[in-house]
Each structure stands twice: as structure tokens, then as C-alpha cells.
Motif scaffolding. Structure first.
Motif, short mmCIF file in Angstrom:
data_model
loop_
_atom_site.label_atom_id
_atom_site.label_comp_id
_atom_site.label_asym_id
_atom_site.label_seq_id
_atom_site.Cartn_x
_atom_site.Cartn_y
_atom_site.Cartn_z
N VAL A 140 8.91 1.97 -5.81
CA VAL A 140 7.89 3.06 -5.09
C VAL A 140 6.69 2.91 -5.81
N CYS A 141 5.76 3.85 -5.13
CA CYS A 141 4.59 4.12 -5.88
C CYS A 141 4.44 4.99 -7.23
N THR A 142 3.57 5.22 -7.85
CA THR A 142 3.43 6.01 -9.13
C THR A 142 3.53 7.38 -8.68
N GLU A 202 0.90 -1.26 -0.22
CA GLU A 202 0.07 -0.17 -0.02
C GLU A 202 0.84 1.25 0.08
N CYS A 203 0.66 2.12 -0.91
CA CYS A 203 1.31 3.25 -0.84
C CYS A 203 1.13 4.17 0.49
N SER A 204 2.17 4.68 1.07
CA SER A 204 2.05 5.43 2.24
C SER A 204 1.67 6.55 2.06
N ARG A 205 1.45 7.05 0.91
CA ARG A 205 0.88 8.55 0.65
C ARG A 205 -0.48 8.56 0.15
N CYS A 206 -0.45 8.02 -0.98
CA CYS A 206 -1.92 8.23 -1.82
C CYS A 206 -2.74 6.69 -1.50
N ARG A 207 -1.97 5.77 -0.86
CA ARG A 207 -2.90 4.55 -0.44
C ARG A 207 -3.26 3.60 -1.49
#
Ligand SMILES: *Cc1c(COP(=O)(O)O)cnc(C)c1O
Ligand SMILES: [Zn+2]
Length: 413
Positions: free
Chosen positions: A27-29, A11-16
Motif C-alpha cells: 500500500v501507499c505510505t 498510483e495511490c488511490s488517495r494521495c496520488r
């Protein structure tokens, strides 16, 4: 032996945003770090903390909340379950009698980076990754090169030229390709990013892949288990890239959700940095959500020389949610604490661990800590790795008349 990971997704730590854990992930997009998530509801029903307590004393005892799916993929030297060592004399002298050290100095390669490497390399191996690259201040590179040697994974390490020389030697002897840069870890990171784009290396730098954090999380799980499934009042953590502190916060959250943590309170988390490089402390004091890059960081505590942590917002959030704080400690205090801890307790902590002891002293003086507080300080590594630094600060006696003549006693057989 039963072995099951309850890993479900990333799960992205910022945008979930949710990501698939079955492929190599970076890392997330949106650019933020990914966090491993587990099916804690099923786990709660199927495994109890008593089941965990009967297992061998290494970090793999927590395999249900670790990402490695298959026992045969664990790349291991039996790391984990490091001791909690009370510091009665030192603690009393600084007014914090309930002071214990989580001592990571006995881990492979001498620092807690071994936890992150054990997990990150095992998972890389499980996912079929053949070449990894990372930027490091020394200790992470040494740990990853070591575990990669065991996993037969090619390793590329870039570190600042003045990183502790033993770490460079460890990487080289383990068969890694090592580059030294004139600059800081951020400069090393740019080279690694380029190598991962052009030469197909998997970027395993701090928080650029999600599993190192899971390895470091075990330090939090162990502290709580070793205290009888209770949290201490305060956990004091030397903070550079911040993975250790973020990981401890994650361990506490997961253990609470599992019902494995008996306490009502959340332990307060204290981030400790060097006065010569304290971006997190500054951001905390300013009430900022992210840190600003610290210009020209300088400290003997090499693990703390990180101008801007990629996961700074996660560190700041974890400290604040816990009711903790952030403290900067000078190099001079680190050396003094290192010596005092060795002299009074026989424990040779690294400068980063010494910084954490300095923070305890400072927080007690400011009455942020009271005398009753049960405090765990994390000593992230052994002082032995920093021979270049400590040897400048030692005097020895010359063999002359000051050595008393010892009486010679006859030995009879
Ligand atoms: C890396 C390191 C730290 C800092 O840990 P982070 O997880 O990067 O915050 C502290 N002490 C030592 C000895 C280290 O090697
Ligand atoms: Zn995202």
C-alpha cells in the motif's frame, strides 16, 4: 504471439503519489491502496479493440491493460470469458425482461476470485515473491492457494472457522498452511499483518497489493466486449471487500479513455450487501465517504461478510460517480432467489449472486429500475460451493407409493 503490457506506474488511490511497479508493492505510505496505471495514449494508437476480439477466449486477451509483463509468467488455467446468460423467465417474472447474468461459476475454484488470483499470483511470481499470506472468507484463499500451487509459491491462509468447509479443504489440498480463527475476516487480517512483519510473507489480502484488482477488472472488460463494446444500463455486483465493484468502475474508465466503449452513458453500478452485514449500504444512505465497521456481521453469503472494507471510500465513490445505489438483501431472500433462479432458469447461483438477484427485484419494486433497463447481474460463484448451506433447505420424497409405477416396455434388438 505478441505480448506487451502498457503498465507504467502505480498510483495511490488517495494521495496520488506515484510508486515504482518493478518492485513488490503493497500500500501507499499514506496507507491507501495502489492502482495500476497504463500508457493508454500509446495503446490507443497501437492496438484496436478488433485486435483484441480475435484472440483466444480467456482474460489474457486484455494483456495490454494487465500488469504481467511476460507471457511466460502468466499462471493460468485458461480462466475468463465466462458466459453472459439471459434470464428470460426470471427477468419477466420480476419485471426486468432484459436481465442477463455474467456467470462466474465456471471459473477455476468456482468463483470470480480466480480472476484476482490469476493476476495477483502471476505478478507475484514475475516479481520473485516466494511466500504469500492472505486473510479470506474462504473463496479468495482457495483461489490463491490453487494458483500458488501452480506457481510453486508458498501460501499461508487465515480464515474464519465457519467459512465454507470446501474452501478450507481446497487450501489444504493445494498445500497451503491454513489457520482457522474464531472471528471474522478482520481478525484474520490482523494475524496476516503480523505474519508479514515477522515471517517475511507478502501480504496479498484484499487491496493490500495492487494486482488482484487488475485481474478482477477483466470481468468489466468482458461484459462490455460481450455486449458488442457497449455498456449495459446497470451492473449489479455483490460487494464484500469491494474489489469487484471498484475493478468494474476502473474497467469502464479505461475503456472509455481508450475509445473502446461505444456508449455515451456510464452504466449505473449497484453494490449489493447482506442485510446482516451492510456497512457500505449504510454509508451510502448516510451520504458518508467512508463506512463504519459493522458489528458482528452475520450472513450465509460468506463473501459479503466484511465489517469494514479497506477500499470502502473507493466503492462509495464508484457507486456515486455512476449514479448507482447500494442495496441490502436478507438471507431469506437470498435463499428464495437462489431456488427461483435454479427452478426457473436452471442456474445454480451462489448466495452472493442470489443477493444481487434479490436487489434487482427490490429495485424494480421501488421503480428505481424501469422495465426497459438492460441489467447485468454478476453471479460471483457457483452454488455448489455452499453445499453446507443449501442442504438445510431441501426436501426429498421418500420412495413409497407416491412414485408412479412406470410401464415396462419391451426392448427389441
Ligand atoms: C469475495 C466474494 C464476493 C465479494 O467480492 P468483493 O470483491 O470482495 O467485493 C462476492 N461473491 C463471492 C462468491 C465472493 O467469493
Ligand atoms: Zn497515498
Amino acid at each position: 504471439m505478441t505480448w506487451r503490457s502498457y503498465l507504467t506506474h502505480l498510483e495511490c488511490s488517495r494521495c496520488r503519489l506515484t510508486h515504482d511497479p518493478s518492485a513488490p508493492a503493497t500500500v501507499c505510505t499514506c496507507g491507501a491502496p495502489l492502482l495500476a496505471r497504463y500508457d493508454l495514449d500509446s495503446l490507443r494508437r497501437q492496438v484496436s479493440r478488433d485486435d483484441i476480439a480475435c484472440r483466444p477466449p480467456d482474460l489474457w486477451r486484455y494483456r495490454e491493460v494487465l500488469p504481467v509483463k511476460s507471457a511466460s509468467r502468466a499462471v493460468t488455467f485458461g480462466e475468463g470469458m465466462t458466459p453472459l446468460i439471459p434470464l428470460p423467465a426470471f427477468g419477466k417474472s420480476v419485471g426486468v425482461p432484459h436481465l442477463v447474468v455474467k456467470d462466474e461459476s465456471t471459473l477455476p475454484t468456482g468463483t470470480f476470485k480466480a480472476r484476482g488470483a490469476a493476476m495477483g499470483v502471476s505478478r507475484a511470481s514475475e516479481l520473485g515473491i516466494e511466500r504469500v499470506a492472505l486473510a479470506t472468507n474462504g473463496n479468495a484463499g482457495a483461489a490463491w492457494a490453487t494458483y500458488c500451487a501452480r506457481a510453486d509459491i508458498e501460501t499461508l491462509v487465515v480464515m474464519p472457522r465457519d467459512a465454507p468447509s470446501i474452501t478450507r479443504a481446497e487450501c489444504t489440498l493445494a498445500g497451503a498452511r491454513v489457520y482457522a480463527v474464531d472471528g471474522l475476516i478482520g481478525d484474520a487480517g490482523r494475524l496476516i499483518a503480523a505474519a508479514s512483519r515477522s515471517d517475511g510473507y507478502f501480504d496479498a489480502s484484499t487491496l493490500k497489493e495492487p494486482y488482484r484488482l487488475e485481474g478482477k477488472k477483466t470481468i468489466g472488460l468482458e461484459i462490455i466486449e460481450q455486449l458488442g463494446w457497449q455498456a449495459p444500463d446497470v451492473i449489479v455486483f455483490p460487494t464484500g471487500g469491494g474489489v469487484g465493484l471498484i475493478a468494474v468502475a476502473k474497467a469502464i474508465d479505461e475503456m472509455r479513455e481508450l475509445g473502446w466503449l461505444s456508449a455515451r452513458r456510464t452504466p449505473k453500478l449497484v453494490a449489493v450487501q447482506a442485510a446482516g452485514c451492510a456497512p457500505i449500504v449504510r454509508a451510502f444512505t448516510d451520504g458518508a465517504e467512508v463506512s463504519e465497521a459493522w458489528p458482528k456481521g452475520e450472513t450465509i453469503a460468506f463473501g459479503l461478510n466484511v465489517a469494514k472494507a479497506f477500499g470502502d471510500f473507493l466503492v462509495l465513490d464508484a457507486i456515486r460517480r455512476s449514479g448507482g445505489t447500494a442495496v441490502a438483501v436478507s438471507d431469506k431472500t437470498m435463499l428464495e432467489m437462489q431456488r427461483r433462479c435454479y427452478t426457473e432458469e436452471g442456474l445454480f447461483v451462489c448466495p452472493e449472486g442470489a443477493a444481487a438477484l434479490g436487489a434487482v427485484t427490490q429495485l424494480r419494486d421501488e421503480a428505481w429500475l424501469d422495465e426497459e433497463a438492460r441489467v447485468v447481474v454478476v453471479n460471483t460463484g457457483t452454488g455448489l460451493k455452499y453445499a453446507d448451506i443449501v442442504s438445510q433447505d431441501t426436501e426429498v420424497l421418500q420412495p413409497d407409493d407416491s412414485i408412479p409405477k412406470l410401464p415396462v416396455t419391451a426392448v427389441s434388438f
